[in-house]
Design a protein around this motif. Structure first.
Motif, PDB file in Angstrom:
ATOM      1  N   THR A 177       0.745  -1.214   0.084  1.00 29.53           N
ATOM      2  CA  THR A 177       0.101   0.054   0.047  1.00 29.53           C
ATOM      3  C   THR A 177       0.654   1.364  -0.030  1.00 29.53           C
ATOM      4  O   THR A 177       0.318   2.296   0.066  1.00 29.53           O
ATOM      5  N   SER A 178       2.093   1.216   0.050  1.00 28.06           N
ATOM      6  CA  SER A 178       3.025   2.331  -0.115  1.00 28.06           C
ATOM      7  C   SER A 178       3.801   2.486  -1.292  1.00 28.06           C
ATOM      8  O   SER A 178       4.087   1.464  -1.893  1.00 28.06           O
ATOM      9  N   LYS A 179       4.064   3.752  -1.501  1.00 22.50           N
ATOM     10  CA  LYS A 179       4.642   4.157  -2.823  1.00 22.50           C
ATOM     11  C   LYS A 179       6.066   3.726  -2.859  1.00 22.50           C
ATOM     12  O   LYS A 179       6.826   3.934  -1.856  1.00 22.50           O
ATOM     13  N   ASP A 180       6.536   3.256  -4.013  1.00 21.87           N
ATOM     14  CA  ASP A 180       7.922   2.998  -4.283  1.00 21.87           C
ATOM     15  C   ASP A 180       8.424   1.984  -3.146  1.00 21.87           C
ATOM     16  O   ASP A 180       9.698   2.006  -2.664  1.00 21.87           O
ATOM     17  N   THR A 181       7.635   1.128  -2.903  1.00 20.44           N
ATOM     18  CA  THR A 181       7.928   0.156  -1.620  1.00 20.44           C
ATOM     19  C   THR A 181       7.992  -1.109  -1.931  1.00 20.44           C
ATOM     20  O   THR A 181       6.973  -1.444  -2.619  1.00 20.44           O
ATOM     21  N   HIS A 182       8.746  -1.869  -1.593  1.00 18.36           N
ATOM     22  CA  HIS A 182       8.856  -3.432  -1.814  1.00 18.36           C
ATOM     23  C   HIS A 182       8.942  -4.240  -0.365  1.00 18.36           C
ATOM     24  O   HIS A 182       9.121  -3.485   0.619  1.00 18.36           O
ATOM     25  N   TYR A 183       8.785  -5.533  -0.365  1.00 17.57           N
ATOM     26  CA  TYR A 183       9.085  -6.351   0.641  1.00 17.57           C
ATOM     27  C   TYR A 183      10.025  -7.261   0.530  1.00 17.57           C
ATOM     28  O   TYR A 183      10.429  -7.563  -0.673  1.00 17.57           O
ATOM     29  N   SER A 184      10.776  -7.606   1.667  1.00 18.26           N
ATOM     30  CA  SER A 184      11.771  -8.600   1.627  1.00 18.26           C
ATOM     31  C   SER A 184      11.669  -9.745   2.627  1.00 18.26           C
ATOM     32  O   SER A 184      11.393  -9.369   3.758  1.00 18.26           O
ATOM     33  N   LEU A 185      12.074 -10.766   2.161  1.00 19.35           N
ATOM     34  CA  LEU A 185      12.073 -11.857   2.956  1.00 19.35           C
ATOM     35  C   LEU A 185      13.303 -12.722   3.134  1.00 19.35           C
ATOM     36  O   LEU A 185      14.266 -12.572   2.386  1.00 19.35           O
TER      37      LEU A 185
END
Lengths: 455, 455
Positions: free
Chosen positions: A219-227
């Motif tokens: 839901t955030s701009k220019d944001t990714h998730y990392s695992l």
């Protein structure tokens, strides 16, 4: 005097990661979309991961080049040392030869930055400005903080609240590297607010923290998730460990008979043994034994079901074919926070199903006994997770004493225990306890597996 | 890709310590007996130290062989890595070339075991069964615990009470290695009981802890005392750092123009620069600069008097000719506990008096700013003591930027800051403060120097 450390010169550091998918006897079962139950495609993952990582997740290329920028940062602490554990051998009076590859000298103190640096790099390269992630005890969160700082990425870490309060030093490490760290459940996401509305004192769980981090990224701009574990690309990045070890074992003049490591999500140990297992698959070293060690209280490989399940507790991730105790399973609060995971890397599960690797579960008190014996012989104070692998290393070395066999054992030492001293004190003062295998809880959790498992 | 770590193969590890006493332009002023004010003889020191160490204290031999048993234990973590700080250089936009020798990978996390192992060995060899020592923040206590455990010696550590309560992790480390650690002042010694009778809530001091440890050693069977800095034999044992660095700088293809290190008692930095200073003395590298860095709040070399003074607060030790702020001086509570010492190694003081080394004092907040910059470029989180040296390294590199000179700077990095994260948080949240130079207190302390100073 015999060498007890085998340093690998940086000129010889491997320049490629090794991808086991090129050499698997059978292909990996694909991850499935949680809604359609069909194999996920790149588009499904694009909101969370950069395209280069999505490609690595399914790549069949045997070797994937490590970008120069990633190699340059690896070279802050890599190649890590391979040690010969002469004093432990002597204390055990064993003919076994024990080697350990020590990942505890990285700035965050574990193997985790091997993938954190790569993930931060690919995200930066694709224009991402900010990452989110979850962390339990803080090894992963601090490693990603270290990596994001070097690439100028913002990072927000959702840290399981009970750990946030118990292990303030790990949080301070993240802050020193410029990351923001909040206790989860937090009021910053809908997932967090929902939990807090129901239970304002909720101590949090890895599952809730993952849900918060994913929601934030989506839901955030220019944001990714990392695992930090489980997925194929994470194990791929960790193969730098095993590839260095192969060269160093060669320097030492030995090839391992047994490789031992602890497994939570499986990335550290996968990173160690995958480059070796291709010799077992090819027949070059058919009798190589590979032992995955897990806690008795969270025995994914030894007691779990091989089935499609969610990677997170809330059921937001793709379905992964893996040994699982059920995504709703809440493991007992053992000190080895990194091993408290209901599932396991699909690659390791696949290899286990194929009979190429073994698994053993060990109880907590015995792992600390092993960790203290290691500290009192080899010197280093190890992470509670690593102590699981040390336990089985000592057990195998003692078997060699009985049989008189001079086996070569290679231990994947994943990191130091500097932030876990309270657990050592608990052991030394006799307060540490074991947790029985929570059979009923697992049964209950396995009853709610997603339906595809029976398809 | 350029190498950023220079690993020294164990086959090339120096087998001898370097003894600067062989190359001093003028001999060291001798230590004096506190009663007679005459030079102390071996018999005066025999109740506390093994004969081999007493001999080393006064030896004029240039090289002293490192016993095989000590070398074998050094080889648990040695040779330590020499790093090139490329990312720090780039962040500073300096033409300077910055190298750092990193002692933080030893099991206790600092340079301290270099002498702890040697001292434990010589005591064991001479039949001693038990050692006592004091510790402030715990670096030294944990290193001696590590060493005593390996030689089967009992150890009792008197830990300054305020640190004992604030830094429980360091105590737990000592216990993991099998040592006993008590808060000082303790009811276990007369010195401790006297203090407690007067002030049951006394937070303790290094001076009191030394008095307790010495009393214990002097009054117990088969027990010796061990000191972690200041004395000649301690600096001797630490020269393994500088000798390795010389070989590694050669591998890198450079010779340092400036060597920088922090000094409390002076053993870490002495160990680094002594092998190099012989080139300055001999004229081979006349313009070599050697910068000792100390806290503004405890400025022994920059503001102290060069005089005979006691090594401890209670006045039980021999008198040492050194720069001193007075043995009664209580330094402000800076986080760099290892630098809170009124005196300084006689060897370093002698060289300073001869104009062969420089000294600079730096305020606390600026050292943490430097430490955070280092962590955010080079990755490693450094001990508060080390941050003092990093501060001056950055300052010198910035001077090079101004002048355009491409100087080669070698930083003695004494250890990690994993147990000092609370200090980093204090800095990051703006709570950290500087302490002014306590001029009046120093004046007062210097007024009570023993009489020999005016003789």
């Amino acid at each position: 005097m015999d060498r007890s450390i085998f340093f690998l010169d940086q000129d010889k550091m491997p320049t490629h990661w090794y991808n086991i998918q090129a050499d698997l006897p059978e292909p990996l079962p694909p991850p499935l979309h949680p809604g359609t139950k069909q194999p996920v495609g790149p588009a499904d993952l694009a909101p969370l991961f950069p395209m280069e990582i999505i490609k690595q997740e399914v790549s069949q290329e045997r070797y994937i080049e490590i970008p120069d920028e990633v190699q340059a940062i690896y070279r802050t602490w890599r190649p890590t040392a391979l040690h010969r554990a002469y004093r432990l051998e002597k204390a055990l009076d064993t003919p076994a030869k024990i080697f350990y590859k020590f990942e505890g000298t990285s700035p965050p103190g574990s193997h985790k930055p091997n993938t954190a640096v790569a993930q931060a790099y690919y995200n930066k390269k694709e224009g991402v400005k900010r990452l989110t992630t979850e962390t339990g005890a803080g090894q992963w969160g601090s490693s990603l903080a270290f990596a994001c700082n070097l690439f100028g990425l913002e990072l927000k870490v959702y840290m399981v609240k009970v750990s946030y309060n118990q292990k303030p030093y790990r949080r301070m490490m993240m802050e020193t590297w410029g990351a923001k760290c909040v206790p989860s459940p937090s009021p910053d996401t809908k997932a967090g607010r929902d939990v807090l509305a129901e239970d304002p004192d909720c101590p949090g769980s890895l599952g809730i923290a993952i849900s918060e981090a994913i929601e934030d990224a989506a839901t955030s701009k220019d944001t990714h998730y990392s695992l930090g574990s489980v997925l194929n690309h994470v194990l791929l990045h960790q193969t730098i460990i095993g590839q260095e070890s192969m060269l160093q074992m060669e320097m030492a003049g030995y090839y391992p008979d047994i490789i031992i490591g602890c497994v939570g999500g499986g990335s550290n140990f996968g990173g160690m043994f995958l480059p070796f297992i291709k010799d077992k698959i090819s027949g070059k070293k058919r009798d190589l034994r590979i032992i995955n060690v897990e806690p008795t209280s969270c025995p994914t490989l030894t007691k779990g079901l091989y089935a499609y399940d969610f990677g997170d507790a809330a059921g937001m991730t793709p379905l992964l074919k893996m040994f699982t105790l059920g995504h709703g399973f809440m493991p007992p609060p053992v000190h080895a926070g990194g091993l408290r995971y209901h599932g396991m890397a699909p690659i390791i599960c696949h290899l286990h199903k194929l009979g190429l690797v073994e698994a053993q579960a060990v109880p907590q008190v015995a792992t600390f006994a092993a960790g203290v014996q290691f500290a009192r012989t080899e010197g280093y104070i190890s992470a509670p997770e690593t102590n699981h692998a040390i336990r089985v290393t000592i057990d195998e070395a003692l078997k060699c004493k009985e049989t008189g066999q001079s086996k070569v054992i290679l231990l994947a030492h994943s990191g130091h225990g500097h932030f876990d001293m309270a657990a050592y004190e608990s052991y030394l003062t006799g307060k540490l306890t074991d947790y029985a295998y929570p059979e009923e809880k697992v049964k209950e959790a396995l009853a709610s597996l997603p339906e595809v498992t029976t398809a």
